[in-house]
Design a protein around this motif. Structure first.
Motif, short mmCIF file in Angstrom:
data_model
loop_
_atom_site.label_atom_id
_atom_site.label_comp_id
_atom_site.label_asym_id
_atom_site.label_seq_id
_atom_site.Cartn_x
_atom_site.Cartn_y
_atom_site.Cartn_z
N UNK A 12 45.95 -31.23 -4.19
CA UNK A 12 47.02 -30.45 -4.82
C UNK A 12 47.37 -31.01 -6.19
N UNK A 13 47.44 -32.36 -6.29
CA UNK A 13 47.75 -32.97 -7.59
C UNK A 13 46.65 -32.69 -8.60
N UNK A 14 45.40 -32.76 -8.16
CA UNK A 14 44.28 -32.47 -9.06
C UNK A 14 44.32 -31.01 -9.50
N UNK A 15 44.60 -30.11 -8.56
CA UNK A 15 44.67 -28.68 -8.88
C UNK A 15 45.78 -28.41 -9.88
N UNK A 16 46.95 -29.00 -9.68
CA UNK A 16 48.07 -28.77 -10.60
C UNK A 16 47.74 -29.31 -12.00
N UNK A 17 47.05 -30.44 -12.06
CA UNK A 17 46.65 -30.98 -13.37
C UNK A 17 45.69 -30.02 -14.06
N UNK A 27 44.73 -16.24 -16.21
CA UNK A 27 43.75 -17.08 -15.54
C UNK A 27 44.43 -17.98 -14.53
N UNK A 28 45.57 -18.56 -14.94
CA UNK A 28 46.32 -19.41 -14.00
C UNK A 28 46.75 -18.62 -12.78
N UNK A 78 34.40 -19.55 -10.95
CA UNK A 78 35.80 -19.92 -11.20
C UNK A 78 36.10 -21.28 -10.61
N UNK A 79 35.61 -21.54 -9.41
CA UNK A 79 35.88 -22.82 -8.75
C UNK A 79 35.13 -23.95 -9.43
N UNK A 80 33.92 -23.70 -9.86
CA UNK A 80 33.17 -24.73 -10.60
C UNK A 80 33.86 -25.04 -11.93
N UNK A 81 34.45 -24.01 -12.54
CA UNK A 81 35.13 -24.21 -13.82
C UNK A 81 36.38 -25.06 -13.69
N UNK A 82 36.97 -25.14 -12.51
CA UNK A 82 38.09 -26.06 -12.33
C UNK A 82 37.69 -27.46 -12.78
N UNK A 83 36.46 -27.84 -12.43
CA UNK A 83 35.95 -29.16 -12.84
C UNK A 83 35.42 -29.14 -14.27
N UNK A 84 34.56 -28.19 -14.58
CA UNK A 84 33.85 -28.19 -15.85
C UNK A 84 34.76 -27.93 -17.05
N UNK A 85 35.80 -27.11 -16.87
CA UNK A 85 36.66 -26.75 -18.00
C UNK A 85 38.03 -27.41 -17.99
N UNK A 91 40.95 -34.34 -23.45
CA UNK A 91 42.02 -33.55 -24.04
C UNK A 91 42.74 -32.66 -23.05
N UNK A 92 42.15 -32.48 -21.85
CA UNK A 92 42.79 -31.68 -20.81
C UNK A 92 43.65 -32.60 -19.92
N UNK A 93 44.78 -32.09 -19.40
CA UNK A 93 45.61 -32.92 -18.51
C UNK A 93 44.84 -33.48 -17.32
N UNK A 94 43.87 -32.70 -16.81
CA UNK A 94 43.09 -33.16 -15.66
C UNK A 94 42.21 -34.36 -15.96
N UNK A 95 41.95 -34.61 -17.23
CA UNK A 95 41.08 -35.74 -17.60
C UNK A 95 41.66 -37.07 -17.14
N UNK A 96 42.99 -37.17 -17.06
CA UNK A 96 43.60 -38.41 -16.59
C UNK A 96 43.17 -38.73 -15.15
#
Length: 286
Positions: A12-17, A27-28, A78-85, A91-96
């Motif tokens: 859930x934390x990864x998804x929210x990031x 898209x969100x 779409x699901x693969x793009x959660x990781x790839x994009x 520069x993306x919040x998920x990068x942390x």
């Protein structure tokens, strides 16, 4: 090969990031309105991983030119793009989160026992067939480039063919010896590595370590490391240990094989054990 502590970050934390980096509201909304609740997906993954049953996870076949629906309006891409994009790019919040997981192995690849340096994250079950788990932290493992490229893109369909999961697999795979070596009497000496799983293990467990050893090409990788390292041991024998008897040299090598600073199946520990047990090697005059 090397046990790692599973990430404390939840799906859930990864998804929210990832959602924080999506941008367009439409898209969100597509992700939030269609993705199944994160917790059950994550719990199912962890339970199957701990039981060695990831091969039972629902998989999406790779069909050329077809972008299959997975959750409502969410397709495979779409699901693969959660990781790839939204998780991997700088520069993306998920990068942390990507970085937190990447540094957790202290720079050493767990699949090859630390020979390679961590350069990326491996999807333990590949996102091409299991896109649902593309940003589940427990499915993201720090990995060197060699192991990431050596691993098959498809995932086995039976328990015994699965490689070892650094986070979740049974402790016996990491605390009991199953990698061994033998000394080939040659000039210079050669150390060859092989698998010999404990006899009391279940057949599928014995087959799994064999599968791991083969898939990551560990015989060649370990042999290469040993070939580069062995001249130093021979030089030590010919200089500072010149007056040691064969038994004294064997005990010296045995002590080096017992260092707790390295995992029990680390190539260096295994090499020193093989050298210590070789009467031929210990009795040579260098």
């Amino acid at each position: 090969m090397k046990r790692l502590v599973a990430p404390e970050i939840s799906f859930e934390e990864a998804f929210e990031a990832c959602m924080d980096g999506v941008g367009p509201a439409a898209i969100e909304s597509r992700y939030r309105d269609n993705l199944a609740p994160c917790a059950p997906i994550e719990h199912d993954y962890v339970a199957k991983a701990a039981a060695g049953e990831l091969y039972l996870l629902p998989r999406i076949p790779s069909l050329r030119g077809v972008d299959q629906e997975v959750f409502g309006e969410l397709r495979k891409s779409h699901l693969i793009n959660l990781y790839e994009r939204y998780l991997r790019p700088e520069g993306k919040p998920g990068r942390n989160i990507y970085q937190q997981i990447k540094v957790s192995a202290n720079g050493k690849c767990p699949f090859c026992g630390g020979i390679g340096h961590v350069r990326t994250l491996d999807h333990f079950v590949p996102k091409a067939n299991f896109p649902t788990y593309s940003v589940v932290p427990g499915n993201l493992v720090p990995c060197c480039r060699d192991c990431n490229s050596d691993k098959l893109n498809s995932y086995p369909e039976e328990m015994a063919a699965q490689v070892l999961h650094p986070y979740f697999d049974d402790q016996k795979y990491f605390s009991e010896q199953w990698v061994f070596a033998q000394v080939i009497e040659a000039s210079p000496p050669v150390v060859e590595f092989f698998v010999q799983a404990p006899e009391h293990w279940e057949a599928f467990a014995q087959q799994r370590v064999e599968a791991h050893f083969i898939e990551y090409g560990l015989a060649e990788k370990f042999g290469t490391e040993a070939a580069a390292d062995l001249p130093e041991t021979i030089q030590t024998r010919a200089t500072s240990l010149l007056n040691f008897s064969a038994d004294e040299f064997s005990n010296y090598l045995l002590e080096k094989s017992q260092t707790l600073a390295l995992p029990i199946n680390n190539w260096r520990r295994v090499m020193f054990l093989a050298l210590a047990r070789s009467d031929w090697f210990c009795s040579q005059e260098y």
